[in-house]
Design a protein around this motif. Structure first.
Motif, PDB file in Angstrom:
ATOM      1  N   LEU A 274      28.854  31.370  43.274  1.00 41.99           N
ATOM      2  CA  LEU A 274      30.290  31.411  42.959  1.00 41.99           C
ATOM      3  C   LEU A 274      30.587  30.792  41.601  1.00 41.99           C
ATOM      4  O   LEU A 274      31.399  31.316  40.834  1.00 41.99           O
ATOM      5  CB  LEU A 274      31.085  30.686  44.055  1.00 41.99           C
ATOM      6  N   VAL A 275      29.925  29.679  41.297  1.00 35.73           N
ATOM      7  CA  VAL A 275      30.162  29.006  40.011  1.00 35.73           C
ATOM      8  C   VAL A 275      29.750  29.895  38.851  1.00 35.73           C
ATOM      9  O   VAL A 275      30.463  30.000  37.838  1.00 35.73           O
ATOM     10  CB  VAL A 275      29.411  27.656  39.976  1.00 35.73           C
ATOM     11  N   LYS A 276      28.605  30.567  38.967  1.00 41.28           N
ATOM     12  CA  LYS A 276      28.155  31.464  37.902  1.00 41.28           C
ATOM     13  C   LYS A 276      29.080  32.684  37.781  1.00 41.28           C
ATOM     14  O   LYS A 276      29.295  33.189  36.674  1.00 41.28           O
ATOM     15  CB  LYS A 276      26.712  31.926  38.153  1.00 41.28           C
ATOM     16  N   THR A 277      29.615  33.143  38.892  1.00 37.32           N
ATOM     17  CA  THR A 277      30.556  34.271  38.840  1.00 37.32           C
ATOM     18  C   THR A 277      31.794  33.884  38.047  1.00 37.32           C
ATOM     19  O   THR A 277      32.202  34.588  37.106  1.00 37.32           O
ATOM     20  CB  THR A 277      30.968  34.702  40.264  1.00 37.32           C
ATOM     21  N   ILE A 278      32.406  32.778  38.409  1.00 36.78           N
ATOM     22  CA  ILE A 278      33.626  32.318  37.735  1.00 36.78           C
ATOM     23  C   ILE A 278      33.362  32.088  36.246  1.00 36.78           C
ATOM     24  O   ILE A 278      34.169  32.452  35.389  1.00 36.78           O
ATOM     25  CB  ILE A 278      34.153  31.034  38.407  1.00 36.78           C
ATOM     26  N   GLU A 285      40.070  38.436  35.179  1.00 34.77           N
ATOM     27  CA  GLU A 285      39.157  38.633  36.319  1.00 34.77           C
ATOM     28  C   GLU A 285      38.977  37.329  37.093  1.00 34.77           C
ATOM     29  O   GLU A 285      38.931  37.318  38.330  1.00 34.77           O
ATOM     30  CB  GLU A 285      37.804  39.137  35.832  1.00 34.77           C
ATOM     31  N   ARG A 286      38.868  36.237  36.358  1.00 36.29           N
ATOM     32  CA  ARG A 286      38.692  34.925  36.996  1.00 36.29           C
ATOM     33  C   ARG A 286      39.885  34.592  37.886  1.00 36.29           C
ATOM     34  O   ARG A 286      39.738  34.106  39.002  1.00 36.29           O
ATOM     35  CB  ARG A 286      38.512  33.849  35.922  1.00 36.29           C
ATOM     36  N   LYS A 287      41.082  34.895  37.376  1.00 42.01           N
ATOM     37  CA  LYS A 287      42.295  34.623  38.155  1.00 42.01           C
ATOM     38  C   LYS A 287      42.284  35.431  39.450  1.00 42.01           C
ATOM     39  O   LYS A 287      42.611  34.906  40.526  1.00 42.01           O
ATOM     40  CB  LYS A 287      43.536  34.964  37.327  1.00 42.01           C
ATOM     41  N   GLU A 288      41.910  36.702  39.351  1.00 41.96           N
ATOM     42  CA  GLU A 288      41.867  37.541  40.552  1.00 41.96           C
ATOM     43  C   GLU A 288      40.790  37.051  41.518  1.00 41.96           C
ATOM     44  O   GLU A 288      41.035  36.934  42.724  1.00 41.96           O
ATOM     45  CB  GLU A 288      41.599  39.003  40.180  1.00 41.96           C
ATOM     46  N   PHE A 289      39.602  36.744  41.002  1.00 40.61           N
ATOM     47  CA  PHE A 289      38.507  36.309  41.863  1.00 40.61           C
ATOM     48  C   PHE A 289      38.858  35.002  42.577  1.00 40.61           C
ATOM     49  O   PHE A 289      38.586  34.840  43.775  1.00 40.61           O
ATOM     50  CB  PHE A 289      37.225  36.135  41.042  1.00 40.61           C
ATOM     51  N   ARG A 290      39.474  34.083  41.852  1.00 35.96           N
ATOM     52  CA  ARG A 290      39.839  32.799  42.458  1.00 35.96           C
ATOM     53  C   ARG A 290      40.863  32.995  43.581  1.00 35.96           C
ATOM     54  O   ARG A 290      40.919  32.189  44.515  1.00 35.96           O
ATOM     55  CB  ARG A 290      40.386  31.847  41.400  1.00 35.96           C
ATOM     56  N   LYS A 305      34.863  44.036  47.525  1.00 42.35           N
ATOM     57  CA  LYS A 305      35.443  43.704  46.220  1.00 42.35           C
ATOM     58  C   LYS A 305      34.845  42.402  45.687  1.00 42.35           C
ATOM     59  O   LYS A 305      34.479  42.305  44.506  1.00 42.35           O
ATOM     60  CB  LYS A 305      36.964  43.582  46.335  1.00 42.35           C
ATOM     61  N   VAL A 306      34.740  41.394  46.555  1.00 41.97           N
ATOM     62  CA  VAL A 306      34.151  40.117  46.155  1.00 41.97           C
ATOM     63  C   VAL A 306      32.694  40.313  45.739  1.00 41.97           C
ATOM     64  O   VAL A 306      32.245  39.784  44.713  1.00 41.97           O
ATOM     65  CB  VAL A 306      34.255  39.084  47.303  1.00 41.97           C
ATOM     66  N   ARG A 307      31.952  41.081  46.526  1.00 42.10           N
ATOM     67  CA  ARG A 307      30.546  41.339  46.190  1.00 42.10           C
ATOM     68  C   ARG A 307      30.409  42.033  44.843  1.00 42.10           C
ATOM     69  O   ARG A 307      29.496  41.719  44.062  1.00 42.10           O
ATOM     70  CB  ARG A 307      29.899  42.190  47.286  1.00 42.10           C
ATOM     71  N   SER A 308      31.294  42.965  44.553  1.00 40.81           N
ATOM     72  CA  SER A 308      31.211  43.680  43.272  1.00 40.81           C
ATOM     73  C   SER A 308      31.502  42.736  42.114  1.00 40.81           C
ATOM     74  O   SER A 308      30.880  42.841  41.047  1.00 40.81           O
ATOM     75  CB  SER A 308      32.152  44.879  43.256  1.00 40.81           C
ATOM     76  N   ARG A 311      28.281  40.764  41.692  1.00 42.59           N
ATOM     77  CA  ARG A 311      27.218  41.595  41.110  1.00 42.59           C
ATOM     78  C   ARG A 311      27.493  41.891  39.634  1.00 42.59           C
ATOM     79  O   ARG A 311      26.627  41.708  38.772  1.00 42.59           O
ATOM     80  CB  ARG A 311      27.109  42.911  41.878  1.00 42.59           C
ATOM     81  N   ASN A 312      28.706  42.361  39.350  1.00 43.16           N
ATOM     82  CA  ASN A 312      29.039  42.796  37.990  1.00 43.16           C
ATOM     83  C   ASN A 312      29.073  41.639  37.000  1.00 43.16           C
ATOM     84  O   ASN A 312      28.877  41.840  35.792  1.00 43.16           O
ATOM     85  CB  ASN A 312      30.386  43.521  37.980  1.00 43.16           C
ATOM     86  N   SER A 313      29.321  40.448  37.478  1.00 43.96           N
ATOM     87  CA  SER A 313      29.345  39.277  36.592  1.00 43.96           C
ATOM     88  C   SER A 313      27.939  38.850  36.174  1.00 43.96           C
ATOM     89  O   SER A 313      27.771  38.062  35.238  1.00 43.96           O
ATOM     90  CB  SER A 313      30.030  38.100  37.290  1.00 43.96           C
ATOM     91  N   GLY A 314      26.932  39.337  36.895  1.00 45.89           N
ATOM     92  CA  GLY A 314      25.552  38.916  36.630  1.00 45.89           C
ATOM     93  C   GLY A 314      25.131  37.723  37.456  1.00 45.89           C
ATOM     94  O   GLY A 314      23.971  37.290  37.372  1.00 45.89           O
TER      95      GLY A 314
END
Length: 358
Positions: A274-278, A285-290, A305-308, A311-314
């Motif tokens: 989660l930390v690497k995603t953010i 995108e960060r606002k939406e994910f949070r 949606k969360v999984r994508s 994944r897409n963030s690396g």
């Protein structure tokens, strides 16, 4: 890996017999507290920690018979952490059965006439006591090594390291883990989470590897290079194991893991994933994910949606690559020891643990 599982089964049988024959729990009262103390140790588990200890001992030329009391001690020690973890996490199931605090709570209503409204606290109170006694039982079992092929000096040194270093680190790691959901997830870096994983999970695995090597060498110097290599090997395995656990919590199959998917998001628990995603997302995108963190329920569509995002963030690739590197590093360290059956079993164990789907 049929040989690995057959050997794990043998270790499990040996440890089960040793724990069940030990007289430590016999004088615990009240009797239902004694049952709470023995429930987890008697119901098995993977027995990974005893296997690591005994195979490390054999790999360094030691007698595994001399290591079996230390191995049983580590299984009991591991179980007190599970009892307390289940209280902290409010988990009512463990290995498909009621957790200790739930079992005692149910017993209190059925057999002690404890009012249901206070039975939960009753169960928690006695589960805390059960975990405390299990820790004492583990130390007592470890000290019994001195009567079965381990020098008294080494048995005391192992007990002291368990209490002075492992206990402090493990409980501190749990304390950090409990505090992290109250911090802003933007404030974390991956290395900070990994250090907590070492303290909470890997430190006990590392001690098991150290103890096996120390018994083989009859050595009380934990800075000895051979023992230090075993420490690093198990540290890599422990951190990778927890990273795999976190990955399974998002991308795993609940029917195989037996755990609730997305529990880390529900509890707003920071993980490397989660930390690497953010850290990798754009501000929008960060606002939406949070906004997806801390929800009480996740629909199948929202899960995808969360999984994508992950994944897409690396972030998923980062974690899987990290697990692969730690796996390779752990096996490379084992490669510095002479080839033997136990070394191959440890290598197979690493592959199995870090590629598991449950």
């Amino acid at each position: 890996m049929p040989e690995l599982h057959e050997e794990l089964k043998k270790i499990s049988g040996l440890i089960d017999e040793l724990i069940r024959k030990d007289d430590f729990p016999e004088s615990i009262c009240p009797r239902f507290l004694g049952k709470a103390v023995t429930d987890y140790p008697y119901t098995g588990g993977k027995r990974i920690r005893p296997a690591i200890l005994m195979w490390c001992c054999s790999m360094l030329g030691g007698n595994p018979e001399a290591a079996k009391y230390a191995a049983a001690a580590m299984e009991i020690y591991h179980n007190w952490t599970l009892v307390h973890d289940d209280i902290i996490d409010n988990d009512n199931l463990r290995r498909g059965q009621p957790s200790t605090h739930k079992s005692v709570a149910d017993f209190s209503v059925q057999h002690l006439s404890v009012p249901k409204r206070i039975s939960k606290k009753f169960g928690i109170d006695y589960a805390i006591l059960a975990g405390d006694i299990q820790q004492g039982w583990a130390v007592n079992m470890l000290l019994k090594s001195a009567e079965h092929g381990v020098s008294g000096e080494l048995a005391i040194a192992l007990s002291r390291r368990l209490q002075e270093y492992v206990n402090r680190m493990l409980i501190s790691g749990q304390g950090l883990d409990m505090s992290y959901p109250f911090r802003d997830m933007d404030s974390f870096v991956a290395e900070e989470i990994e250090n907590m994983l070492y303290m909470k999970t890997a430190v006990l695995l590392s001690f098991c590897a150290e103890a096996g090597g120390a018994i083989a060498l009859n050595c009380t110097d934990f800075n000895d290079n051979r023992i230090a290599v075993l420490n690093r090997f198990a540290t890599f395995v422990g951190v990778a194991f927890q990273l795999r656990d976190d990955w399974l919590g998002i991308f795993g199959d609940a029917s195989k893991t037996g755990k609730t998917l997305f529990s880390d998001l529900i509890s707003s628990k920071p993980t490397v994933l989660l930390v690497k995603t953010i850290d990798s997302l754009s501000p929008d995108e960060r606002k939406e994910f949070r906004s997806y963190i801390g929800l009480r329920k996740y629909t199948p569509e929202l899960k995808e949606k969360v999984r994508s995002f992950i994944r897409n963030s690396g972030a998923e690739k980062f974690v899987l690559d990290k697990i692969a590197k730690l796996t390779k590093d752990a096996k490379d360290l084992l490669g510095t020891f002479q080839n033997c059956r136990e070394r191959e079993l440890l290598i197979d164990l690493v592959d199995w643990l870090l590629a598991r789907d449950r």
